[in-house]
Design a protein around this motif. Structure first.
Motif, PDB file in Angstrom:
ATOM      1  N   SER A  40     -14.252 -13.950  44.368  1.00  0.00           N
ATOM      2  CA  SER A  40     -15.712 -13.930  44.526  1.00  0.00           C
ATOM      3  C   SER A  40     -16.366 -14.390  43.229  1.00  0.00           C
ATOM      4  CB  SER A  40     -16.195 -12.510  44.796  1.00  0.00           C
ATOM      5  OG  SER A  40     -15.887 -12.107  46.081  1.00  0.00           O
ATOM      6  N   ALA A  41     -17.672 -14.532  43.293  1.00  0.00           N
ATOM      7  CA  ALA A  41     -18.457 -14.752  42.075  1.00  0.00           C
ATOM      8  C   ALA A  41     -18.438 -13.461  41.251  1.00  0.00           C
ATOM      9  CB  ALA A  41     -19.884 -15.097  42.473  1.00  0.00           C
ATOM     10  N   THR A  76     -24.135 -13.938  42.572  1.00  0.00           N
ATOM     11  CA  THR A  76     -24.730 -14.554  43.778  1.00  0.00           C
ATOM     12  C   THR A  76     -26.197 -14.137  43.899  1.00  0.00           C
ATOM     13  OG1 THR A  76     -22.559 -14.291  44.778  1.00  0.00           O
ATOM     14  CG2 THR A  76     -24.351 -14.957  46.251  1.00  0.00           C
ATOM     15  N   GLU A 134     -19.004 -18.811  42.947  1.00  0.00           N
ATOM     16  CA  GLU A 134     -17.556 -18.786  43.178  1.00  0.00           C
ATOM     17  C   GLU A 134     -16.877 -19.945  42.451  1.00  0.00           C
ATOM     18  OE1 GLU A 134     -19.520 -17.288  45.199  1.00  0.00           O
ATOM     19  OE2 GLU A 134     -18.405 -15.573  45.956  1.00  0.00           O
ATOM     20  N   PHE A 142     -16.095 -17.423  50.341  1.00  0.00           N
ATOM     21  CA  PHE A 142     -17.518 -17.529  50.654  1.00  0.00           C
ATOM     22  C   PHE A 142     -18.022 -18.941  50.981  1.00  0.00           C
ATOM     23  CE2 PHE A 142     -21.931 -17.263  48.471  1.00  0.00           C
ATOM     24  CZ  PHE A 142     -22.580 -16.727  49.584  1.00  0.00           C
ATOM     25  N   ARG A 148     -23.299 -13.600  53.374  1.00  0.00           N
ATOM     26  CA  ARG A 148     -23.074 -12.672  52.260  1.00  0.00           C
ATOM     27  C   ARG A 148     -21.833 -11.813  52.496  1.00  0.00           C
ATOM     28  NH1 ARG A 148     -26.810 -11.979  48.341  1.00  0.00           N
ATOM     29  NH2 ARG A 148     -24.896 -11.373  47.280  1.00  0.00           N
ATOM     30  N   GLY A 149     -21.103 -11.602  51.429  1.00  0.00           N
ATOM     31  CA  GLY A 149     -19.869 -10.816  51.537  1.00  0.00           C
ATOM     32  C   GLY A 149     -18.724 -11.607  52.163  1.00  0.00           C
ATOM     33  N   GLY A 150     -18.926 -12.919  52.315  1.00  0.00           N
ATOM     34  CA  GLY A 150     -18.000 -13.735  53.103  1.00  0.00           C
ATOM     35  C   GLY A 150     -16.639 -14.019  52.476  1.00  0.00           C
ATOM     36  N   SER A 151     -16.415 -13.592  51.238  1.00  0.00           N
ATOM     37  CA  SER A 151     -15.107 -13.872  50.628  1.00  0.00           C
ATOM     38  C   SER A 151     -13.964 -13.164  51.360  1.00  0.00           C
ATOM     39  CB  SER A 151     -15.094 -13.466  49.158  1.00  0.00           C
ATOM     40  OG  SER A 151     -15.981 -14.282  48.445  1.00  0.00           O
TER      41      SER A 151
HETATM   42  N1  ASP Z   1     -20.299 -13.756  46.279  1.00  0.00           N
HETATM   43  C1  ASP Z   1     -20.658 -13.638  47.679  1.00  0.00           C
HETATM   44  C2  ASP Z   1     -21.665 -12.519  47.864  1.00  0.00           C
HETATM   45  O1  ASP Z   1     -21.993 -11.831  46.924  1.00  0.00           O
HETATM   46  C3  ASP Z   1     -19.464 -13.474  48.567  1.00  0.00           C
HETATM   47  C4  ASP Z   1     -18.589 -12.267  48.309  1.00  0.00           C
HETATM   48  O2  ASP Z   1     -18.564 -11.730  47.211  1.00  0.00           O
HETATM   49  O3  ASP Z   1     -17.890 -11.866  49.231  1.00  0.00           O
HETATM   50  O4  ASP Z   1     -22.151 -12.343  48.946  1.00  0.00           O
END
Ligand code: ASP
Ligand code: ADP
Ligand code: MG
Length: 464
Positions: free
Chosen positions: A37-38, A43, A126, A192, A206-209
């Motif tokens: 992830s970032a 993000t 990312e 992501f 969002r959260g897609g990693s």
């Molecule tokens: N960096 C992206 C987010 O904050 C993806 C992730 O972390 O899963 O949504």
């Protein structure tokens, strides 16, 4: 091979990245591909700079980017000592932040921020983190290969929530990733993000990693998908809300996906699907506590536990910022096509509906907070009476055993008998009990239900 995904807090600073390197070094024989992830918060900062730029606050947008640049440079200075390697990373950082500056210029000049531009901003997080991390691995003596996931993750053009093409992913991964893994290289790539077939950057939401990790795991037929995060695994509830939440050692794919869907942020809701299709186990581990055995999510439901007291509910999830729409038609009695007309509106506006309950004359349903709410209400009012209740929350109890155990609803609602319940629904799968309450009640309700179901002795095969 295995896929290991490290979330934002797992790569937030040099110490965290050193832990990641240590964890991965112990697993090299399993031929890992890393999805990162970032850096934690990056993000959000990127999206914030985009929003400031379009709101005419270009200086503030630039200030955020400047700080973010410094944070990444600082990290690279801490982790990468050889001058030549560090210069390469610094050049990449500079090119990326120059691009972000151009994006800020463009957005503020046009006064327009499209989802396509938002994805371009968000995706840089990312790309930046993975570049530094790949380099840090090489510094530690690991033969790491940085891969731009956009070469293999081809998506549609629904920016900010793009859907991947899993066939292309499989083909491209076989060509670009498998041979490198077979040569013993460590793949380091981004979660992501993706590309349309025309090469425009997209994101998976969002959260897609987590989702990327599962997709890649399925494409490469991984033996295991490991989600490394900042808690010991999937817990009996969100530990930020319930401090005494316990680790769930094992759960089924279906339990995990219900939990994720109803708000347990520990997994992205789409994560489980690719794993189910290939029956690949998913592990959730803690980067800060790698000795914990985490949570194992598999297809297998342990029937021997049927009837064992106190493991009926595995976890309690909640989701805030929910809106209820009550839709009634004077013509509904015996009228056909009413439900169709309602759902056609949501389909057209691309709004997803979570909880539904119906009577002969009305339908209540919930949607996430949406900027298209007014439009939806306007459309629905063409053929129905509509009332809107905002600031609601969904609470969802999940457990496979529910389908064999009577009395769960009674225990649940008895424990919160003084709380007003707006809607109740039990899915056809019978593994969840879901209801909607005022958002202001969510703390009390989740804590009380956690007490009700998890304060007594629990079977050690399932809970820690
Ligand atoms: N960096 C992206 C987010 O904050 C993806 C992730 O972390 O899963 O949504
Ligand atoms: P990452 O950056 O590693 O993807 P996230 O912040 O997205 O991490 O997800 C981990 C967080 O999910 C935890 O810190 C916790 O607050 C939250 N969470 C919500 N529900 C649960 C649950 N049932 N079990 C574990 N964590 C949960
Ligand atoms: Mg996450």
């Amino acid at each position: 091979m295995i896929v290991m995904k490290f979330g934002g807090t797992s790569v937030q600073d040099a110490a965290a990245i050193r832990s990641v390197i240590h964890i991965v070094q112990n697993k090299l024989s399993k031929r890992p591909a890393l999805v990162v992830s970032a850096l934690a918060g990056a993000t959000n900062h990127l999206l914030e700079s985009a929003r400031l730029a379009v709101a005419g606050q270009k200086h503030n947008a630039e200030a955020i980017l400047k700080k973010l640049h410094e944070r990444h440079s600082g990290l690279s200075a801490e982790l990468i000592k050889p001058i030549a390697e560090r210069e390469k990373v610094e050049t990449f950082l500079k090119t990326t932040f120059d691009k972000l500056q151009s994006l800020v210029d463009g957005v503020s000049l046009l006064g327009e921020l499209t989802d396509r531009s938002l994805d371009m901003f968000a995706a840089q997080g990312e790309l930046l983190s993975s570049t530094i991390i790949a380099s840090a691995f090489r510094e530690a003596g690991v033969d790491a290969l940085w891969l731009d996931i956009r070469e293999v993750m081809i998506t549609d053009d629904q920016f900010t929530a793009a859907a991947p093409d899993t066939n292309l992913l499989k083909n491209h991964s076989a060509r670009l990733i498998k041979p490198a893994l077979e040569k013993g290289k460590l793949i380091v790539t981004q979660g992501f993000i993706g590309n349309t077939k025309d090469g425009i950057t997209t994101t998976l939401g969002r959260g897609g990693s987590d989702y990327t990790a599962a997709l890649l795991g399925a494409a490469l037929d991984a033996n295991d998908i490991e989600i490394w995060t900042d808690v010991d695994g999937v817990l009996t509830s969100d530990p930020k809300m319930v401090h005494e939440a316990k680790r769930v050692k094992i759960m089924t794919f279906q339990e995990a996906s219900e939990l994720a869907y109803f708000g347990a942020k520990v997994l992205h809701p789409a994560t489980i699907t690719p794993a189910v299709e290939r029956n690949i186990p998913v592990h959730v581990f803690n980067t800060k506590n790698p000795v914990s055995s985490g949570t194992l999510i598999t297809a297998k439901h342990d029937r021997t536990l049927e009837g064992v007291n106190n493991c009926v509910i595995k976890s309690i999830a909640y989701k805030k910022n929910i809106t209820i729409l009550n839709i009634a038609s004077t013509r509904m009695l015996l009228a056909h096509g009413f439900l169709y007309s309602i759902f056609e509106v949501f389909k057209r506006l691309k709004i997803s509906v979570d909880v539904i309950s119906t009577t002969e004359v009305s339908v209540s349903l919930t949607i996430d907070f949406s900027d298209k709410l007014d439009e939806a209400v306007h459309e629905l009012k063409r053929f129905a009476q509509v009332t809107v209740e905002q600031e609601r929350a969904i609470v969802c109890l999940v457990g496979e055993q529910m389908r064999y155990t009577p009395g769960i609803a009674a225990r649940t609602f008895n424990a919160i008998r003084d709380v007003n319940i707006n809607m109740i629904s039990q899915g056809a799968s019978e593994i969840n009990l879901t209801f909607v309450i005022a958002q202001s009640d969510v703390d009390t309700v989740v804590k009380r239900l956690h007490d009700e179901f998890f304060s007594g002795p629990l079977p050690s095969a399932i809970f820690e």
